[in-house]
Design a protein around this motif. Structure first.
Motif, PDB file in Angstrom:
ATOM      1  N   LEU A 207     -32.891 -47.702 -57.421  1.00 55.34           N
ATOM      2  CA  LEU A 207     -32.574 -49.006 -58.003  1.00 55.34           C
ATOM      3  C   LEU A 207     -31.174 -48.998 -58.614  1.00 55.34           C
ATOM      4  N   GLU A 208     -30.806 -47.905 -59.288  1.00 54.73           N
ATOM      5  CA  GLU A 208     -29.474 -47.794 -59.893  1.00 54.73           C
ATOM      6  C   GLU A 208     -28.373 -47.837 -58.843  1.00 54.73           C
ATOM      7  N   LYS A 209     -28.649 -47.318 -57.647  1.00 52.30           N
ATOM      8  CA  LYS A 209     -27.664 -47.329 -56.557  1.00 52.30           C
ATOM      9  C   LYS A 209     -27.664 -48.650 -55.785  1.00 52.30           C
TER      10      LYS A 209
ATOM     11  N   ILE B 176     -35.223 -52.059 -51.780  1.00 49.85           N
ATOM     12  CA  ILE B 176     -36.626 -51.669 -51.645  1.00 49.85           C
ATOM     13  C   ILE B 176     -37.286 -52.699 -50.732  1.00 49.85           C
ATOM     14  N   HIS B 177     -38.182 -52.245 -49.871  1.00 52.82           N
ATOM     15  CA  HIS B 177     -38.871 -53.172 -48.963  1.00 52.82           C
ATOM     16  C   HIS B 177     -39.575 -54.241 -49.801  1.00 52.82           C
TER      17      HIS B 177
ATOM     18  N   GLU C 260     -46.716 -45.480 -54.534  1.00 49.86           N
ATOM     19  CA  GLU C 260     -45.824 -45.528 -53.380  1.00 49.86           C
ATOM     20  C   GLU C 260     -44.868 -46.709 -53.435  1.00 49.86           C
ATOM     21  N   PHE C 261     -43.784 -46.560 -52.657  1.00 54.15           N
ATOM     22  CA  PHE C 261     -42.882 -47.661 -52.338  1.00 54.15           C
ATOM     23  C   PHE C 261     -42.234 -47.337 -51.007  1.00 54.15           C
ATOM     24  N   SER C 262     -41.641 -48.359 -50.375  1.00 50.96           N
ATOM     25  CA  SER C 262     -41.026 -48.154 -49.066  1.00 50.96           C
ATOM     26  C   SER C 262     -39.642 -48.784 -49.005  1.00 50.96           C
ATOM     27  N   ILE C 263     -38.839 -48.252 -48.106  1.00 50.94           N
ATOM     28  CA  ILE C 263     -37.535 -48.830 -47.786  1.00 50.94           C
ATOM     29  C   ILE C 263     -37.381 -48.843 -46.263  1.00 50.94           C
TER      30      ILE C 263
ATOM     31  N   ASN D 232     -36.207 -47.929 -39.598  1.00 48.62           N
ATOM     32  CA  ASN D 232     -37.171 -46.851 -39.749  1.00 48.62           C
ATOM     33  C   ASN D 232     -37.756 -47.017 -41.147  1.00 48.62           C
ATOM     34  N   LEU D 233     -39.081 -47.141 -41.253  1.00 48.99           N
ATOM     35  CA  LEU D 233     -39.738 -47.343 -42.531  1.00 48.99           C
ATOM     36  C   LEU D 233     -39.979 -45.995 -43.203  1.00 48.99           C
TER      37      LEU D 233
END
Length: 118
Positions: free
Chosen positions: A80-82, A86-87, A101-104, A110-111
């Protein structure tokens, strides 16, 4: 007997992929960085390899990689700082299967799902 895995994902542009993983996710280049059609990135104990696929249509992606971490909150906050996107359908949350979990999505869709057992 099995002890490690290095997923191999498609990329359209080595420079774009390298920049994203270096600057948005904090990975480092592994091995010889002089190949235009192949790239190896690493962070901590994992590696992800990439092969050139210039005609890739990112909108037709079903590629997914699950990556486990031991400090999901710190990693999430560092992204988040960068300003790492985030998906939108996969923010940091606790799932029914007892994972936080979290995803990008990377530049080639590519997930990448990052998770930690709770």
């Amino acid at each position: 007997m099995l002890k490690d895995i290095h997923p191999k994902l498609p990329m359209r542009d080595n420079g774009v992929t390298r920049w994203f993983y270096l600057n948005q996710l904090g990975f480092n280049v592994f091995g010889n960085a002089d190949f235009d059609s192949y790239l190896m990135m690493e962070k901590d104990q994992i590696q992800i390899h990439f092969f050139e696929f210039r005609v890739l249509d990112p909108k037709e992606s079903y590629r997914q990689v699950n990556i486990r971490t031991d400090n999901i909150e710190a990693f999430y906050n560092s992204l988040l700082e960068k300003g790492t996107p985030i998906h939108p359908n996969e923010p940091l949350e606790t799932k029914a299967w007892e994972q936080k979990e979290f995803s990008i999505l990377d530049p080639d869709h590519n997930l990448l799902t990052f998770g930690q057992a709770i």
